[in-house]
Scaffold this motif. Structure first.
Motif, PDB file in Angstrom:
ATOM      1  N   GLY A   1      -8.298  -4.258   7.281  1.00  0.00           N
ATOM      2  CA  GLY A   1      -7.690  -2.533   7.189  1.00  0.00           C
ATOM      3  C   GLY A   1      -7.086  -1.560   7.961  1.00  0.00           C
ATOM      4  O   GLY A   1      -6.236  -1.146   7.640  1.00  0.00           O
TER       5      GLY A   1
ATOM      6  N   SER B   1      -5.761   1.652   6.861  1.00  0.00           N
ATOM      7  CA  SER B   1      -5.626   1.424   5.069  1.00  0.00           C
ATOM      8  C   SER B   1      -7.245   1.641   4.943  1.00  0.00           C
ATOM      9  O   SER B   1      -7.861   0.304   5.006  1.00  0.00           O
TER      10      SER B   1
ATOM     11  N   GLU C   1      -8.715  -0.986   1.599  1.00  0.00           N
ATOM     12  CA  GLU C   1      -8.659  -2.086   2.136  1.00  0.00           C
ATOM     13  C   GLU C   1     -10.551  -1.940   3.075  1.00  0.00           C
ATOM     14  O   GLU C   1     -10.382  -3.372   2.729  1.00  0.00           O
TER      15      GLU C   1
END
Length: 921
Positions: free
Chosen positions: A439, A453, A456
């Protein structure tokens, strides 16, 4: 529980976590740097269904569909994408629907084969345009059918065959996709002319696609008996019809009058045929079909919506668009404003058109200049750091995420990083103790950013403080101290009192003009002094000198700490340096004897065997004179070892008992004193365990000695157990001449020999001290009388006959009667007054020692001496010797002479020389 350094420790339900400060000298530097600049991004997709846009045929205007996707506070949208998932156009394609003229319609009829072959089929069909047949005197379509007469025998009348029809057609081409809906509206009029108002159900008005009797499908039909009245125009309004049978692009529209079943007229009383008649007007067929964006000139925010292709062919009903505004939207929403125009414009036929779209509008949004938070509790912006000695700098900050609704599915944020920053830990708000394994991206040195992110990781729990940790190189690469003795820099040093030093930190030269702060910590943890230095072009920051004065710079372990940040006034703080160096100050030491008193110089003490002895020593700082308690002082001697008592004053004491040693003797006590940062002291104090003694002399209370002779004193030296002491040292205070000691063969006995050659005659007090290793020294006093030597001086005659002009001798015997020894070397001690008596001459008399104690005195006379008898006084005088005076009678008389030739005279020639020798005495 999370600790200050970002680590965590598990605390059980029955446990308490406490923090104890071990030292006040900081082991790390913490602070907050300038906040990192973050930006957050997300996209939200809102679905819009059945968004309608219309074309008004009267005004020629079209309506638009203005869609919007909400933004978060302080967010802006820089782009919208739209996936148009359905595009339908609802319009009529029928031309001349109102039959304003005869164009575009093909008027015809169809006569089915006769049911009765023997009949004469003479039906009449009328299918035409009626210029004034509608309700308002306008044009319309007109249809009429007349039957044919036939008598079957049982049935007779005017017959109509099913499928007979009068109708008109129009072929249209529609380049659209799937038809999703169809509807029809029209005006209709019907009449059974021959029956005068009676409407039968064997006829219908219809509109169909294709021939309804040959595979076509009805769009609308109305049987005559279902019509409310004849000779009246009725509107249908819009009627939905089954669109499943409609296949584009080509449609053939049929409209007219049709016979629905075999029909004849049965009445025998009249001959009127039925003659069905119908009129149709304003036939509008709306077809709702899927379109491609280009069919309707569909645009979003002024940009043409693109087709979606499948194998190079556009897919009907789908479109896609993307738009980036010149200035991002920042007023709370992103916009997707759809517009369109008919094609052609105006359309043909020019009727109202309805367009519907389904769209998934995705707003791409961002928020710039989001500062990171180092204090989540107080929401303070910044980037906290901690750095330990010479290690990488640990950074920790938080990115606060408040994700606007709908953006979670693709929410992420970026944080700009210094080029040397290495992000190694990212944790989500709900689990800050776990480093995410996915992520987040980038964050390595040189990347310049880290991407998190969030979508994610989670789409449900993105809001809150995301924890980021990282590291960067320590700005300070080295810290050195100046070794003045060697004139060089070194990593550490042991300084002595009054030494000077300075400090040098090494940083990359790119940090020129930055300020390095030096804090020098004394051993008690307090700051002794602080210094600053400016980084030069070589990357060195060299401080001023400091002096370790012994009175204000105490001994111990010192530390210099250098700190620096990459900020000159006004700059941001992105890098930190922290370096620690230990050095020490050591002082010289000195030791002195406090007890026993008097042992300070000799470092020895005589102690009677079996007695205790107190040893007490004073330890001082030789550089500043301070007494030094707190050290460790140990001793070791024949009876054991141990520690001295620290009296807390800088003095250390111990009591030793000589009863613990085996015998008399010298017992060295090895002493060791040590303390951190002081010179170690190693020395020896000697305890002499001694016996008590007695010193005796058989010559007490004293002796007398003839001067010039050696006097002897006998001694006996014994210990407390009456054992003779051999090998003793005997010392006498005889300073008037030399002296010596002889140890006798018998143990304990000694003889002192006193020389008196240079001793004045007197009575002296002689102190004699006897000592032996590890025995008590004993001193006794005796008297010594130095007296004259007892002698005798005896002449060999009392009368001397001395012829004038001649010499005569006598002998004086000079002896030591104290020792019955001859006195030698005493010629100068014998004198007489002969010089006063006889005439002056070359010499008067001489004294010569002819043998030990025998002195020959020779008297000389001159011819001029007066013949007489003289009393010559002799004196025998010698220092420290008994003197003698005696008289010798000397008679001066004439003397007998003789003269004779000593050699014969030989005959001598005339004029020769004769040499004769005579003897005269």
């Amino acid at each position: 529980m999370e600790l200050e350094n970002g680590d965590s420790v598990h605390v059980g339900p029955d446990e308490v976590l406490r923090k104890y400060e071990v030292s006040s000298v900081p082991t790390q530097v913490t602070g907050s740097g300038t906040a990192l600049n973050g930006s957050e991004y997300g996209n939200r997709t809102d679905t819009f269904n059945d968004e309608t846009m219309d074309y008004d045929s009267d005004s020629g205007d079209t309506t638009t569909s203005n869609l919007s996707v909400p933004l978060g506070e302080e967010w802006e949208s820089y782009r919208v994408d739209a996936d148009i998932t359905d595009i339908t156009e609802n319009r009529t394609w029928v031309e001349n629907s109102g039959f304003d003229d005869s164009s575009t319609w093909n008027y015809t009829y169809h006569n089915e084969p006769k049911t009765y072959p023997n009949s004469t089929e003479d039906n009449e069909f009328i299918s035409e345009w009626d210029s004034d047949g509608d309700e308002y005197g306008g044009g319309c379509s007109f249809f009429q059918i007349e039957g044919y007469r036939y008598d079957t025998g049982d049935q007779w009348g005017d017959w109509y065959d099913p499928g007979d029809k009068a109708y008109t057609t129009q072929n249209i081409s529609i380049n659209r996709g799937e038809i999703t809906w169809a509807g029809i509206s029209l005006d209709y009029y019907a009449d059974c002319v021959g029956w005068s108002g009676y409407m039968t159900g064997f006829f219908e008005l219809f509109v169909s696609i294709g021939d309804p009797d040959n595979g076509g499908s009805y769009l609308w039909s109305k049987q005559f008996d279902a019509i409310d009245d004849d000779n009246v125009w009725f509107p249908t309004d819009m009627i939905a019809t089954d669109a499943s049978s409609l296949n584009l692009p080509n449609l053939s529209i049929w409209a007219g009058l049709r016979v629905t079943q075999l029909e004849w007229y049965r009445s025998s009383s009249s001959y009127n045929d039925i003659i069905p008649q119908g009129r149709l007007d304003n036939i509008v067929i709306y077809i709702k079909s899927k379109a491609i964006p280009g069919d309707i000139n569909l645009k979003m925010n002024g940009e043409t919506v693109s087709n979606v292709l499948d194998g190079g062919d556009p897919v009907y009903g789908l479109g896609t668009a993307s738009y980036s505004p010149v200035t991002p939207w920042n007023q709370g929403a992103a916009y997707a404003n759809f517009s369109w125009t008919p094609s052609p414009n105006p359309p043909d036929p020019n009727f109202d058109i309805n367009v519907q779209i389904d769209a998934a509008v995705t707003a791409y949004a961002r928020r710039y200049n989001v500062s990171t938070i180092y204090d989540a509790e107080n929401f303070l912006v910044g980037d906290s750091y901690s750095v330990e000695n010479a290690s990488d700098v640990n950074w920790q900050t938080n990115f606060y995420a408040a994700v606007p609704g709908g953006y979670a599915s693709n929410y992420f944020f970026n944080i700009s990083l210094p080029q040397n920053r290495d992000i190694n830990y990212v944790a989500q708000p709900t689990d800050r103790t776990t480093n995410l394994s996915l992520g987040w991206h980038y964050g390595d040195p040189g990347d310049g950013l880290v991407n998190v992110s969030a979508y994610e990781v989670t789409v449900d729990y993105q809001n809150g403080f995301w924890l980021l940790k990282g590291s960067s190189p320590n700005m300070i690469q080295n810290l050195e101290v100046w070794n003045q003795a060697l004139s060089q820099w070194s990593r550490t040093e042991v300084f002595r009192a009054n030494n000077d030093t300075r400090f040098r930190a090494t940083v990359p030269a790119s940090y020129e003009n930055n300020i390095v702060n030096y804090s020098i910590y004394a051993p008690n943890g307090s700051i002794w002094t602080s210094l600053q230095a400016t980084v030069d072009s070589n990357g060195y920051a060299i401080s001023d000198y400091v002096n370790f004065d012994p009175y204000n710079a105490s001994v111990g372990s010192w530390e210099v700490q250098a700190t620096v940040v990459d900020s000159v006034p006004g700059d941001v703080i992105r890098n930190v340096g922290f370096y620690r160096r230990e050095f020490s100050i050591k002082h010289s030491t000195d030791i002195s004897v406090k007890y026993p008193v008097g042992s300070d110089d000799t470092w020895t003490k005589n102690v009677s065997y079996g007695d205790p002895v107190l040893l007490q020593f004073r330890i001082q700082d030789a550089d500043n004179g301070d007494l030094l308690p707190g050290g460790e002082m140990t001793y070791s001697w024949a009876a054991g070892s141990g520690s001295l008592n620290d009296m807390g004053t800088g003095e250390y004491s111990v009591t030793l008992n000589t009863s613990q040693v085996t015998s008399r003797g010298a017992y060295p006590v090895s002493l060791e004193w040590s303390d951190d940062f002081y010179d170690t002291i190693s020395t020896v104090f000697t305890v002499n365990a001694i016996f008590d003694t007695e010193l005796l002399s058989s010559d007490a209370p004293g002796i007398d000695i003839p001067r010039g002779y050696v006097g002897q004193i006998n001694l006996y030296y014994e210990d407390e157990e009456s054992n003779p002491i051999s090998g003793a040292t005997i010392i006498a205070n005889w300073s008037h001449d030399g002296w010596s000691v002889e140890e006798e063969a018998e143990a304990g006995y000694y003889t002192i020999n006193l020389e008196t050659d240079d001793s004045p005659l007197d009575t002296y007090r002689l102190e004699i001290t006897a000592s032996q290793d590890y025995c008590e020294s004993r001193t006794i006093s005796l008297s010594v009388q130095v007296r004259e030597l007892f002698t005798s001086a005896i002449p060999s005659t009392s009368q001397v006959s001395l012829p004038v002009g001649y010499q005569s001798s006598l002998t004086i015997t000079y002896r030591d009667t104290d020792h019955d020894q001859p006195i030698t070397g005493a010629a100068d001690a014998i004198s007489c007054n002969w010089s006063e008596i006889h005439s002056a001459g070359e010499e008067n008399y001489t004294v010569v020692e002819t043998s030990p104690c025998k002195y020959e005195v020779t008297l000389f006379s001159e011819d001029s001496d007066v013949l007489d008898s003289y009393d010559v006084v002799f004196n025998v005088e010698r220092y420290a010797t008994q003197n003698h005076t005696f008289t010798i009678t000397v008679e001066l008389r004439t003397h007998l002479t003789s003269l004779y030739l000593d050699n014969p005279i030989e005959p001598t020639p005339y004029t020769g020389e004769i040499e004769a020798y005579v003897v005269y005495y």
